[in-house]
Design a protein around this motif. Structure first.
Motif, mmCIF file in Angstrom:
data_model
loop_
_atom_site.group_PDB
_atom_site.id
_atom_site.type_symbol
_atom_site.label_atom_id
_atom_site.label_comp_id
_atom_site.label_asym_id
_atom_site.label_seq_id
_atom_site.Cartn_x
_atom_site.Cartn_y
_atom_site.Cartn_z
ATOM 1 N N MET A 198 0.950 -1.662 -0.001
ATOM 2 C CA MET A 198 0.176 -0.188 0.143
ATOM 3 C C MET A 198 0.985 1.331 -0.099
ATOM 4 N N CYS A 199 1.975 1.349 0.714
ATOM 5 C CA CYS A 199 3.192 2.287 0.813
ATOM 6 C C CYS A 199 3.889 2.537 0.082
ATOM 7 N N GLY A 200 4.012 1.255 -0.970
ATOM 8 C CA GLY A 200 4.667 1.473 -2.158
ATOM 9 C C GLY A 200 6.461 1.049 -2.001
ATOM 10 N N ALA A 201 6.788 0.221 -1.200
ATOM 11 C CA ALA A 201 7.675 -0.012 -0.412
ATOM 12 C C ALA A 201 7.745 -1.899 -1.477
ATOM 13 N N ILE A 202 6.895 -2.562 -1.953
ATOM 14 C CA ILE A 202 7.339 -3.283 -2.827
ATOM 15 C C ILE A 202 6.517 -3.158 -3.956
ATOM 16 N N LYS A 203 7.394 -3.623 -5.241
ATOM 17 C CA LYS A 203 7.422 -3.417 -6.723
ATOM 18 C C LYS A 203 5.829 -3.421 -7.095
ATOM 19 N N ASP A 204 4.953 -2.781 -7.769
ATOM 20 C CA ASP A 204 3.933 -3.215 -8.330
ATOM 21 C C ASP A 204 3.619 -4.183 -9.194
ATOM 22 N N ASP A 205 5.365 -4.061 -9.714
ATOM 23 C CA ASP A 205 4.825 -5.514 -11.036
ATOM 24 C C ASP A 205 4.798 -6.498 -10.542
ATOM 25 N N ILE A 206 5.135 -6.449 -9.827
ATOM 26 C CA ILE A 206 4.729 -8.262 -8.728
ATOM 27 C C ILE A 206 3.799 -8.562 -8.012
ATOM 28 N N LEU A 207 2.797 -7.648 -8.094
ATOM 29 C CA LEU A 207 1.371 -7.837 -7.209
ATOM 30 C C LEU A 207 0.357 -7.808 -7.775
ATOM 31 N N ASP A 208 -0.610 -9.071 -7.467
ATOM 32 C CA ASP A 208 -1.781 -8.372 -8.026
ATOM 33 C C ASP A 208 -2.675 -7.131 -7.378
ATOM 34 N N ILE A 209 -2.783 -6.089 -9.016
ATOM 35 C CA ILE A 209 -2.906 -5.060 -8.096
ATOM 36 C C ILE A 209 -4.361 -5.140 -7.749
ATOM 37 N N ASN A 210 -5.008 -5.612 -8.301
ATOM 38 C CA ASN A 210 -6.298 -5.451 -8.138
ATOM 39 C C ASN A 210 -7.482 -6.101 -6.693
ATOM 40 N N ALA A 211 -6.259 -7.185 -6.332
ATOM 41 C CA ALA A 211 -6.372 -7.881 -4.493
ATOM 42 C C ALA A 211 -5.787 -6.536 -3.867
ATOM 43 N N LEU A 212 -4.671 -5.654 -3.931
ATOM 44 C CA LEU A 212 -4.122 -5.233 -3.381
ATOM 45 C C LEU A 212 -5.437 -3.891 -3.634
ATOM 46 N N VAL A 213 -5.796 -3.398 -4.459
ATOM 47 C CA VAL A 213 -7.068 -1.939 -4.036
ATOM 48 C C VAL A 213 -7.983 -2.592 -3.699
ATOM 49 N N LEU A 214 -8.508 -3.516 -3.046
ATOM 50 C CA LEU A 214 -10.006 -4.371 -2.569
ATOM 51 C C LEU A 214 -8.651 -4.482 -0.984
ATOM 52 N N ALA A 215 -8.041 -5.085 -0.429
ATOM 53 C CA ALA A 215 -7.294 -4.252 0.703
ATOM 54 C C ALA A 215 -7.111 -3.431 1.397
ATOM 55 N N SER A 216 -6.427 -2.185 0.251
ATOM 56 C CA SER A 216 -6.349 -1.013 1.074
ATOM 57 C C SER A 216 -7.805 -0.566 0.811
ATOM 58 N N ILE A 217 -8.895 -0.557 -0.014
ATOM 59 C CA ILE A 217 -10.609 -0.218 0.470
ATOM 60 C C ILE A 217 -10.909 -0.920 1.650
ATOM 61 N N ALA A 218 -10.260 -2.017 2.290
ATOM 62 C CA ALA A 218 -10.662 -2.144 3.051
ATOM 63 C C ALA A 218 -9.622 -2.190 4.776
ATOM 64 N N TYR A 219 -8.568 -1.806 4.563
ATOM 65 C CA TYR A 219 -8.185 -1.027 5.464
ATOM 66 C C TYR A 219 -9.192 0.669 5.819
ATOM 67 N N ILE A 220 -8.984 1.424 5.018
ATOM 68 C CA ILE A 220 -9.515 2.602 4.733
ATOM 69 C C ILE A 220 -11.153 2.543 5.681
ATOM 70 N N VAL A 221 -11.454 1.886 4.760
ATOM 71 C CA VAL A 221 -13.127 1.415 5.853
ATOM 72 C C VAL A 221 -13.335 1.329 7.107
ATOM 73 N N ASP A 222 -12.404 0.917 7.512
ATOM 74 C CA ASP A 222 -11.716 0.232 8.709
ATOM 75 C C ASP A 222 -11.238 2.397 9.780
ATOM 76 N N LEU A 223 -10.882 2.222 9.181
ATOM 77 C CA LEU A 223 -9.601 3.063 9.917
ATOM 78 C C LEU A 223 -10.297 5.025 9.671
ATOM 79 N N TYR A 224 -10.799 4.897 8.390
ATOM 80 C CA TYR A 224 -11.009 6.591 7.396
ATOM 81 C C TYR A 224 -11.966 6.317 7.031
#
Length: 290
Positions: A198-224
């Protein structure tokens, strides 16, 4: 945390990082102080569990970087937490210059026992040799350039730019040893990997971007949740994919036929998340993350 429903499998350990780990251990004998950089948004996730073993009993100063991107109240909670552990911590921002001038005084304070021993031996030198450690893209090179007031190192907006160890003279009394950012071989806890991504510490090209976005949304729903609602005019619902669809639709990211263009939506969302367009946010608290 809702992100546990999102499947991810993130691991990243380039060869130069394994080499850096060995070399850092060898260089410690040359330094007085370990300056450990952590991302102020994720102090726990941005702590390499190998660091304690590598550093041992060397005096340490923790710098919580990118503090302008983090929730100020939560950052102060972290500083208080480290103080309770007997560790000096300072929140900084290398871009704005926030607290940069205070780093040397904090380093001196962290080395008070070292300076006391020098005084006993009638050594008047106030020179500090410090090694800079931290995960990729945490801001090591940007910090060094800010301290040196010149382009002393290579800076990049992607993790993994620094691959060699270099001594940089900051002042006559402060020398820094820059090192490559190192992660660890395997993320046992995928929630840690998610927060790093989420904070850009891992290269995006090895990530499942869709899964990462869904997980990020979950964090923000929970916290902000209010920040998410205000930025994207969405309804906060249990279905993360429904929120994702609302975001894309409200931004007009539609393909032929009216379907939401998830690729455009996801890239925009990650850019805005990392660029503080949604707001200053912290994804960990000391009482919940340790």
């Amino acid at each position: 945390m809702k992100e546990s429903t999102v499947k991810t499998n993130i691991n990243w350990f380039p060869g130069h990082m394994a080499k850096a780990r060995r070399e850092i251990g060898e260089k410690l004998i040359l330094v007085d102080l370990v300056i450990e950089l952590k991302d102020a948004r994720i102090p726990y996730a941005s702590t390499n569990p190998m660091i304690d073993d590598i550093v041992g009993n060397k005096p340490r100063l923790i710098l919580l970087c990118k503090s302008s991107l983090a929730d100020k109240e939560v950052t102060q909670q972290w500083i208080s937490y480290y103080k309770e552990q007997g560790i000096l911590a300072l929140d900084i921002d290398s871009i704005t210059g926030y607290h940069i001038k205070d780093i040397y005084s904090y380093a001196t304070l962290a080395l008070k026992d070292v300076f006391a021993k020098r005084k006993e031996r009638q050594i008047t030198s106030k020179t500090i040799k410090a090694i800079i450690l931290g995960i990729p893209n945490v801001g090591k090179s940007t910090l060094i350039n800010a301290l040196a007031k010149r382009k002393a190192t290579v800076v990049g907006d992607r993790p993994g730019v620094t691959k060699n160890q270099t001594w940089i003279k900051i002042t006559n009394d402060l020398y820094l040893l820059d090192t490559p950012g190192i992660l660890w071989p395997k993320f046992e806890d995928q929630s840690v990997a998610i927060r790093l991504a989420m904070c850009g510490a891992i290269k995006d090209d090895i990530l499942d971007i869709n899964a990462l976005v869904l997980a990020s949304i979950a964090y923000i729903v929970d916290l902000y949740p209010k920040a998410l609602k205000d930025r994207y005019r969405v309804d906060i619902v249990e279905d993360l994919e429904q929120i994702q669809q609302q975001i894309g639709k409200n931004r007009g990211f539609l393909s032929k036929g009216g379907a939401v263009d998830l690729e455009r939506t996801n890239r925009m969302f990650l850019n805005e998340l990392r660029g503080m367009k949604i707001g200053a946010m912290s994804y960990e608290r000391p009482d919940k993350s340790l």
